[in-house]
Design an enzyme around this catalytic site. Structure first.
Site, PDB file in Angstrom:
ATOM      1  N   ALA A  27       1.425  -1.115   0.097  1.00  0.00           N
ATOM      2  CA  ALA A  27       0.125  -0.149   0.168  1.00  0.00           C
ATOM      3  C   ALA A  27       0.309   1.201  -0.321  1.00  0.00           C
ATOM      4  CB  ALA A  27      -1.355   0.257   1.175  1.00  0.00           C
ATOM      5  N   SER A  87       4.038   1.147  -1.171  1.00  0.00           N
ATOM      6  CA  SER A  87       5.833   1.329  -1.954  1.00  0.00           C
ATOM      7  C   SER A  87       5.781  -0.520  -2.405  1.00  0.00           C
ATOM      8  CB  SER A  87       6.765   1.263  -1.213  1.00  0.00           C
ATOM      9  OG  SER A  87       6.758   0.652   0.072  1.00  0.00           O
ATOM     10  N   GLY A  88       6.093  -0.537  -3.445  1.00  0.00           N
ATOM     11  CA  GLY A  88       6.249  -1.605  -4.806  1.00  0.00           C
ATOM     12  C   GLY A  88       7.896  -1.850  -4.792  1.00  0.00           C
ATOM     13  N   HIS A 103      -2.548 -12.490  -3.210  1.00  0.00           N
ATOM     14  CA  HIS A 103      -2.846 -12.131  -2.330  1.00  0.00           C
ATOM     15  C   HIS A 103      -0.961 -11.864  -0.900  1.00  0.00           C
ATOM     16  CE1 HIS A 103      -4.377 -10.414   1.904  1.00  0.00           C
ATOM     17  NE2 HIS A 103      -4.535  -9.326   0.882  1.00  0.00           N
ATOM     18  N   ASP A 104      -0.777 -10.404  -1.118  1.00  0.00           N
ATOM     19  CA  ASP A 104       0.667 -10.226  -0.641  1.00  0.00           C
ATOM     20  C   ASP A 104       0.681 -11.288   0.976  1.00  0.00           C
ATOM     21  OD1 ASP A 104      -1.205  -8.495   1.135  1.00  0.00           O
ATOM     22  OD2 ASP A 104       0.076  -6.962   0.185  1.00  0.00           O
ATOM     23  N   THR A 105      -0.087 -11.664   1.390  1.00  0.00           N
ATOM     24  CA  THR A 105      -0.239 -12.066   2.494  1.00  0.00           C
ATOM     25  C   THR A 105       0.121 -13.785   1.998  1.00  0.00           C
ATOM     26  OG1 THR A 105      -1.535 -10.440   3.417  1.00  0.00           O
ATOM     27  CG2 THR A 105      -1.125 -12.482   4.774  1.00  0.00           C
ATOM     28  N   THR A 124       2.717  -3.073   6.446  1.00  0.00           N
ATOM     29  CA  THR A 124       1.527  -2.248   6.952  1.00  0.00           C
ATOM     30  C   THR A 124       0.407  -2.528   7.711  1.00  0.00           C
ATOM     31  OG1 THR A 124       1.540  -0.631   4.962  1.00  0.00           O
ATOM     32  CG2 THR A 124      -0.265  -0.456   5.441  1.00  0.00           C
ATOM     33  N   ASN A 162      -7.081  -9.538  10.422  1.00  0.00           N
ATOM     34  CA  ASN A 162      -6.118  -8.381  10.034  1.00  0.00           C
ATOM     35  C   ASN A 162      -6.336  -7.477  11.232  1.00  0.00           C
ATOM     36  OD1 ASN A 162      -6.338  -8.214   7.083  1.00  0.00           O
ATOM     37  ND2 ASN A 162      -7.661  -9.595   7.659  1.00  0.00           N
ATOM     38  N   GLY A 191       9.055  -6.435   7.084  1.00  0.00           N
ATOM     39  CA  GLY A 191       9.383  -5.003   7.338  1.00  0.00           C
ATOM     40  C   GLY A 191       9.985  -5.102   9.210  1.00  0.00           C
TER      41      GLY A 191
END
Length: 478
Positions: A12, A14-15, A240-242, A263, A300, A413
Site C-alpha cells: 500500500a 511502496s513496491g 494476495h501479499d499475505t 502496513t 487483520n 518489514g
C-alpha cells in the site's frame, strides 16, 4: 545455470522488483533491482490508486532486472487484497480503482443487515471472511449505488494484481488467494458464490473462473517484451501479499502462529479446513485462501500503518523525518522510563484518521490512561498495543482451532523491529522467530521456482528459506 525469477511485490505504500535464484548450494539469493512509491490519491471525491503509475513502475522493474544482467525466466505479481477494476467489452477500465481506505462503504453492512439482504452472520458462514468496512462485497454495493452505469457496462472484474497480469500478458484470471478476500467466494467451494452474487444484485458473468496459484498465464505481450528488452513467462503466485508472505514462514512445526508484519499485521495459521463458527465470526477471524487450496486463518490488525502515520506527523523543523531505528530507540527509552499505555489496535478510528498521533492520544485519554507527550511515548504506545493485540489473537486462535501454539513466526518489514519483537514475545509468552524481512517477495518467488521444477514442493522451499536467511530467536523475559 540457475534460472532467475522476478517478484513484483506491491504494497500500500511502496513496491519492489526483486530477482530470486537458487545458488549451487541450494540457498536463495535475492537482489532488489527496483523500488517505487505507492499511495492513494484524491480523484473524483474518492481515495484512489494511480493504476497507470503502478503499471509504469512494473515495467520499470522488469527493465531494471534486464539492465542489471538478471533477466528473469518468469515473473509473478502480488499486491494487497480487496481492491479491483472493472473492464468494459473493449477491455477499457471503467472508473477509478478506488482504494480500501476510501469512505464510500460506510454504513453498507448496516444497510444490508437492516434490509435483510445479507445479514453478516450468514455472509460469514458462507464465505468465512471477516468483517472489514472495505470488503470488496461492500465496495461493489457502494459502487452500484453511486455508479450503476459502470456495473452495467462491465464485462470483466479483476483484482489489482489480476489487472497488472492482464497488462503483462493479455490473459485474464481471478487468482484464488486474492479472490477470497472479496467475501464473494464460498469458503468450502473455493469458487464464486453465485447465490451470494444474486443476493447483492451483482452481474455474475463478470467474474472469471477462479485460478489457483502456481499456474502459468502466458508470455509477455510482444509490445511489453519489446519495451523491457526480453520475454518471460507470467506465473500466478499467491497474488494476495499475505498469501505469499505466509508461504515464506520457515515454521519449525505445525503449531506455529504466522505473523506478516507490514502496513497491516496479519496474524494467523495455516489450516486444512475453514473455521466459520459464530464465535470465530464474533472475534472477526477470516479464512482467506492459501496456496494449494489451504486456508489462512487469521485476523487483520491495523499494523505498522499506525507507526507510519506517526512518523509522517513527526517531521523535524527542517522537514526531515525520524528514521525507523530512531522511532524504535525512542519507544524503548519511553518503556524503560516506565511509560505504559495501550489502545485497541483493531478500532476503526485508526483506519484513516486526520492525525494518528492525535487519535492515539485521544484514545488513551478516553480510557483514563497516561497520554503520550513525546514521539517516543506515542511509538511505545503503538508497539505495546500491537503486541497486546497479538497476544489476545493467539489466545483466541488456540480456543477456536484447538491448537496450542509453540511460537510466533514474524516475516516482513516488521520482523526487523527489535522492540516490537520483544514486546510480542513478552505479551504472548512464546518465543518469536523473526525473519526473513522480504517475506512477501520470497513467497512469490518460491511459487515460481516450484512451477519451474527447481524446488520440489513447499516443504523443500521452506527448508531453503531456513538455510538461506538469518532467523532471530527472541525469548520472552517479562
Amino acid at each position: 545455470m540457475a534460472l532467475r525469477h522476478l517478484a513484483i511485490d506491491i504494497g500500500a505504500s511502496s513496491g519492489r522488483a526483486i530477482v530470486g535464484e537458487l545458488d549451487e548450494t541450494g540457498r536463495l539469493r535475492l537482489t532488489e533491482v527496483h523500488r517505487f512509491e505507492n499511495g492513494l490519491v484524491q480523484r473524483g471525491g474518492h481515495l484512489c490508486w494511480d493504476i497507470d503509475a503502478l503499471w509504469e513502475s512494473v515495467l520499470d522493474g522488469l527493465a531494471a532486472a534486464h539492465e542489471r544482467g538478471l533477466t528473469p525466466a518468469t515473473v509473478g505479481v502480488d499486491t494487497w487484497g480487496v481492491d479491483f477494476v472493472l473492464l468494459d467489452g473493449s477491455d477499457r477500465r471503467l472508473g477509478e480503482a478506488v482504494g480500501y481506505r476510501d469512505a464510500r462503504t460506510q454504513g453498507v453492512r448496516e444497510e444490508l443487515e437492516r434490509t435483510g439482504v445479507l445479514p453478516f452472520s450468514e455472509h460469514y458462514a458462507r464465505t468465512g471472511i471477516q468483517y472489514q468496512p472495505f470488503n470488496t462485497a461492500y465496495q461493489l454495493w457502494a459502487l452500484k449505488r453511486e455508479h450503476p452505469e459502470q456495473l452495467a457496462a462491465a464485462r470483466t472484474f479483476l483484482m489489482v494484481p489480476d489487472y497488472l497480469n492482464f497488462l503483462l500478458c493479455g490473459e485474464k484470471a481471478n487468482e484464488y488467494t486474492n479472490a477470497s478476500t472479496t467475501a464473494l467466494v464460498g469458503a468450502t467451494s473455493r469458487d464464486w458464490d453465485r447465490e451470494l452474487l444474486g443476493r447483492l444484485d451483482l452481474p455474475a458473468d463478470i467474474f472469471l473462473p477462479v485460478s489457483m496459484p502456481g499456474c502459468a498465464l502466458g508470455h509477455l505481450r510482444p509490445e511489453v517484451a519489446r519495451r523491457v528488452g526480453f520475454d518471460a513467462e507470467v506465473v500466478l503466485p499467491a497474488t494476495h501479499d499475505t498469501g505469499s508472505a505466509f508461504l515464506a514462514v520457515p515454521a519449525r512445526d505445525d503449531r506455529a502462529a504466522f505473523l506478516s508484519s507490514g502496513t497491516w499485521s496479519l496474524l494467523g495459521t495455516e489450516l486444512a479446513a475453514p473455521v466459520t463458527s459464530p464465535s470465530s465470526a464474533a472475534a472477526n477471524f477470516t479464512n482467506e485462501g492459501g496456496y494449494q487450496a489451504r486456508y489462512r486463518y487469521l485476523k487483520n490488525i491495523m499494523g505498522l500503518w499506525m507507526i507510519q502515520c506517526v512518523r509522517r506527523e513527526s517531521a523535524r523543523p527542517d522537514g526531515s523525518l525520524p528514521t525507523w531505528g530512531e522511532l524504535v530507540s525512542a519507544a524503548s527509552d519511553a518503556h524503560e522510563q516506565g511509560f505504559r499505555s495501550t489502545v485497541d489496535a483493531e478500532d476503526e478510528r485508526f483506519l484513516s484518521p486526520d492525525s494518528m498521533v492525535g487519535e492515539v492520544c485521544a484514545a488513551c485519554a478516553e480510557a483514563g490512561q497516561p497520554v503520550p507527550g513525546t514521539t517516543g511515548e506515542v511509538a511505545c504506545t503503538v508497539y505495546d498495543s500491537l503486541a497486546a493485540d497479538y497476544a489476545r489473537t493467539v489466545r483466541q486462535m488456540q480456543e477456536f482451532t484447538g491448537t496450542t501454539f509453540t511460537s510466533v513466526n514474524v516475516v516482513g518489514g516488521g520482523s526487523a523491529n527489535a522492540y516490537l519483537n520483544q514486546a510480542t514475545a513478552n505479551a504472548c509468552g512464546l518465543p518469536v522467530y523473526a525473519g526473513p524481512t522480504e517475506g512477501t517477495a520470497l513467497g512469490n518467488l518460491i511459487v515460481q521456482m516450484i512451477h519451474a521444477g527447481e524446488l520440489a514442493d513447499l516443504v523443500s522451499a521452506r527448508a531453503a528459506i531456513a538455510r538461506s536467511f538469518d532467523i532471530k530467536e527472541v525469548l520472552p523475559h517479562e
